[in-house]
Design an enzyme around this catalytic site. Structure first.
Site, PDB file in Angstrom:
ATOM      1  N   HIS A  35       1.078  -1.059  -0.153  1.00  0.00           N
ATOM      2  CA  HIS A  35      -0.153  -0.131   0.236  1.00  0.00           C
ATOM      3  C   HIS A  35       0.672   1.286   0.345  1.00  0.00           C
ATOM      4  O   HIS A  35       0.474   2.541   0.757  1.00  0.00           O
ATOM      5  CB  HIS A  35      -1.189   0.020   0.909  1.00  0.00           C
ATOM      6  CG  HIS A  35      -2.178  -1.122   0.715  1.00  0.00           C
ATOM      7  ND1 HIS A  35      -2.946  -0.476   0.187  1.00  0.00           N
ATOM      8  CD2 HIS A  35      -1.600  -2.187   1.882  1.00  0.00           C
ATOM      9  CE1 HIS A  35      -4.100  -2.064   0.778  1.00  0.00           C
ATOM     10  NE2 HIS A  35      -3.470  -3.154   1.206  1.00  0.00           N
ATOM     11  N   ASP A  93      -1.147  -5.241   5.909  1.00  0.00           N
ATOM     12  CA  ASP A  93      -1.983  -6.011   5.313  1.00  0.00           C
ATOM     13  C   ASP A  93      -1.376  -6.150   4.097  1.00  0.00           C
ATOM     14  O   ASP A  93      -0.973  -4.942   3.616  1.00  0.00           O
ATOM     15  CB  ASP A  93      -3.534  -5.330   5.923  1.00  0.00           C
ATOM     16  CG  ASP A  93      -3.190  -4.442   4.830  1.00  0.00           C
ATOM     17  OD1 ASP A  93      -2.227  -3.724   5.567  1.00  0.00           O
ATOM     18  OD2 ASP A  93      -4.338  -4.220   4.199  1.00  0.00           O
ATOM     19  N   GLU A  94      -1.924  -7.165   3.148  1.00  0.00           N
ATOM     20  CA  GLU A  94      -2.391  -7.394   1.768  1.00  0.00           C
ATOM     21  C   GLU A  94      -0.702  -7.142   1.210  1.00  0.00           C
ATOM     22  O   GLU A  94      -0.726  -6.035   0.024  1.00  0.00           O
ATOM     23  CB  GLU A  94      -3.164  -6.360   1.173  1.00  0.00           C
ATOM     24  CG  GLU A  94      -4.475  -7.105   1.661  1.00  0.00           C
ATOM     25  CD  GLU A  94      -5.887  -6.402   1.463  1.00  0.00           C
ATOM     26  OE1 GLU A  94      -6.357  -6.627   1.144  1.00  0.00           O
ATOM     27  OE2 GLU A  94      -5.295  -4.700   1.179  1.00  0.00           O
ATOM     28  N   ALA A  95       0.018  -7.305   1.977  1.00  0.00           N
ATOM     29  CA  ALA A  95       1.803  -6.637   0.726  1.00  0.00           C
ATOM     30  C   ALA A  95       1.948  -8.285  -0.029  1.00  0.00           C
ATOM     31  O   ALA A  95       2.468  -8.708   0.334  1.00  0.00           O
ATOM     32  CB  ALA A  95       2.797  -6.800   2.108  1.00  0.00           C
ATOM     33  N   HIS A  96       1.199  -8.291  -0.968  1.00  0.00           N
ATOM     34  CA  HIS A  96       1.381  -9.709  -2.255  1.00  0.00           C
ATOM     35  C   HIS A  96       2.386  -9.512  -3.111  1.00  0.00           C
ATOM     36  O   HIS A  96       2.614 -11.024  -3.171  1.00  0.00           O
ATOM     37  CB  HIS A  96       0.045  -9.236  -2.848  1.00  0.00           C
ATOM     38  CG  HIS A  96      -1.338  -9.991  -2.113  1.00  0.00           C
ATOM     39  ND1 HIS A  96      -1.356  -9.904  -0.811  1.00  0.00           N
ATOM     40  CD2 HIS A  96      -2.655  -8.986  -2.267  1.00  0.00           C
ATOM     41  CE1 HIS A  96      -2.460 -10.377  -0.217  1.00  0.00           C
ATOM     42  NE2 HIS A  96      -3.343  -8.614  -1.090  1.00  0.00           N
TER      43      HIS A  96
END
Length: 534
Positions: free
Chosen positions: A276, A339-342
């Protein structure tokens, strides 16, 4: 935490209809109630811990004084209460340190037992209504209860017809959880200082004590950082849909923090990382592994950006940002996202968190991160914010519960319960639907203390209701999506589990509708709630 695919934007005439007429959505249910002339003692939100009704009510008249005992710390609460009560009553309501047994009495008493830092006791009778607390926060919370014990028209800005009676009896009230929060995403759409202050005032009415500001994301960076100025001037120059964006100067941020503190809310700033981060990556090419700055982003996809874990400049950047924000923030916490550190491998993620968490500690703050932090090694004293769903895998839930058993605190924000940006139903114009539809009853009807299997109740620090702003552009949108769900979250955080009862709560919630009308707020008139007839 957010949507998992791109959703269509609300554009053109549809948005205009939403902005000006959104409170008309949802027909009032049958069986609407008529508001009583005197609010029964304790019929407020959140439900008080203990109520003993009886005796004569106290009536505010033109002779009423607000008497304070406790010096300047009590004086501020007295002045705030007077400012609320004067317009509708038309009375002068002088605030005075002169002692007396009549009037509205606000007393700070360090010897008061069983009230803690935020509790209060309210006693109403023929001659006076007295609020006693050990600390100013308790006095302030008691004043919010007093406010709700008065007819909703007390909130109007013009003189209204009385009487102004407070039902007789005693309330003794302390919170269940110390952390009762709301999050506002100012990154996807930017909100001015005045809009955030308006939301703070609404939160304070329901004894919310934490405002989590999501200050950075792919779509925008919203806080000035002197050592990295392009974060704000470039990274903050747009938002979802390509609008002008914006950012807070340091003075504006300090003003927000002080305003929140005056309402007894602690501000928790969040800089989301390592994912993000497109706004930061676009601002400084050196933060990218390939040294190439990506363009600014105005969409709503997630999981495509990451700081370069292997570059030392990344940690210089993080150190500078955390240092400058810590200097501006008197509160205990800094939220580091996570979060969501893909685009970050599990190994790099663990390495990054091992480097970043000590930086937060170096500047005297405690780490909060989204619950993916438990996939690394949470620092001692860290708090994980759980945003999973009922359908989240047992393995992921167990990982969070194991961290809690090992000392990590938990703040609960289950997305399919208290994400305020979730649509109420398929007809809701605003919001997202990836976590499912969340009506008022579903948002309220769960127990934080027993929600996450295997997590000890002692690890639960409290609850927080996030409002992500992919589709939220103004105060009307904030209010429509937050109300009436937010008061239920406040009650889950404040009230004893024994008071939890949907049938009783929905009646108390319905009585808040006329108060919101008087305050000029927008809200969703859920058919699950027996709203009073207008």
């Amino acid at each position: 935490m957010r949507q998992h695919s791109t959703l269509p934007r609300i554009l053109g005439t549809t948005l205009l209809v939403v902005a000006v007429g959104i409170s008309c959505v949802g027909a009032a249910p049958q069986g609407e109630t008529k508001a009583p002339s005197t609010v029964p003692l304790g019929q407020v939100v959140p439900a008080p811990a203990a109520v003993d009704p009886g005796g004569s009510p106290y009536e505010i008249t033109k002779k009423t004084r607000i008497r304070i005992e406790g010096g300047s710390r009590a004086r501020q609460v007295g002045d705030q209460l007077a400012e609320i009560l004067r317009p509708a009553t038309g009375y002068q309501l002088p605030v005075t340190p002169r002692r007396g047994r009549d009037g509205i009495r606000l007393s700070l008493d360090p010897r008061a037992k069983g009230l803690g830092e935020e509790g209060y006791r309210l006693t109403s009778g023929r001659r006076s209504v007295t609020i006693t607390a050990r600390e100013p926060a308790g006095l302030f919370h008691g004043a919010q209860t007093l406010r709700q014990q008065l007819p909703p028209r007390i909130e109007k800005e013009t003189r209204q017809k009385g009487p102004w009676k407070v039902a007789g009896g005693t309330i003794k009230d302390v919170p269940r959880f110390a952390y009762r929060g709301a999050m506002l995403d100012v990154s996807r759409h930017f909100f001015s200082v005045e809009k955030v202050k308006r939301y703070i005032d609404q939160l304070a009415l329901y004894k919310i004590n934490t405002l989590h500001l999501h200050l950075s994301d792919d779509q925008g960076w919203r806080i000035a950082i002197d050592s990295w100025p392009r974060l704000a001037t470039h990274g903050g120059s747009t938002q979802v849909g390509g609008g002008p964006g914006g950012y807070y100067t340091k003075d504006q941020y300090k003003d927000l923090v002080a305003y929140a503190a005056s309402r007894h809310l602690e501000v928790v700033p969040e800089i989301d990382m390592p994912g993000h981060t497109n706004a930061a990556l676009s601002s400084y090419a050196d933060l990218n592994c390939d040294g190439v700055a990506p363009p600014l982003y105005t969409g709503t996809e997630v999981g495509f950006s990451s700081l370069c874990v292997g570059k030392e400049i990344t940690y210089d950047f993080v150190d500078d940002v955390i240092r400058e924000i810590a200097e501006l923030t008197p509160g205990r916490y800094i939220h580091i996202g996570g979060d969501e550190a893909h685009q970050t491998t599990p190994e790099d993620y663990a390495t990054f968190m091992d480097r970043v968490q000590p930086i937060v500690a170096k500047y005297g703050k405690t780490v909060i991160g989204w619950h993916q932090l438990t996939g690394a090694t949470p620092a001692d004293g860290a708090i994980a914010q759980y945003w999973g769903l009922d359908r989240t895998s047992p393995e992921e839930k167990e990982r969070v519960a194991e961290a809690a058993r090992n000392g990590t605190g938990l703040v609960l924000s289950p997305a399919d319960r208290i994400y305020l940006d979730m649509k109420y139903n398929e007809d809701t114009e605003l919001g997202l639907g990836w976590a499912g539809f969340v009506e008022v009853k579903r948002s309220y009807d769960w127990d934080p203390g027993a929600y996450l299997p295997g997590a000890p109740a002692s690890a639960i620090r409290g609850v927080e209701a996030p409002l992500w702003s992919e589709t939220i552009e103004n105060s009307k949108h904030i209010e429509y999506m937050a109300f009436p769900r937010l008061p239920g979250v406040a009650e889950l955080g404040w009230s004893p589990a024994a008071t939890h009862d949907w049938d009783g709560y929905k009646v108390r919630l319905a009585a808040q509708g006329p108060r919101w009308d008087a305050l000029g707020m927008d809200y969703y008139r859920s058919p699950q709630v027996p709203w009073p007839a207008k």
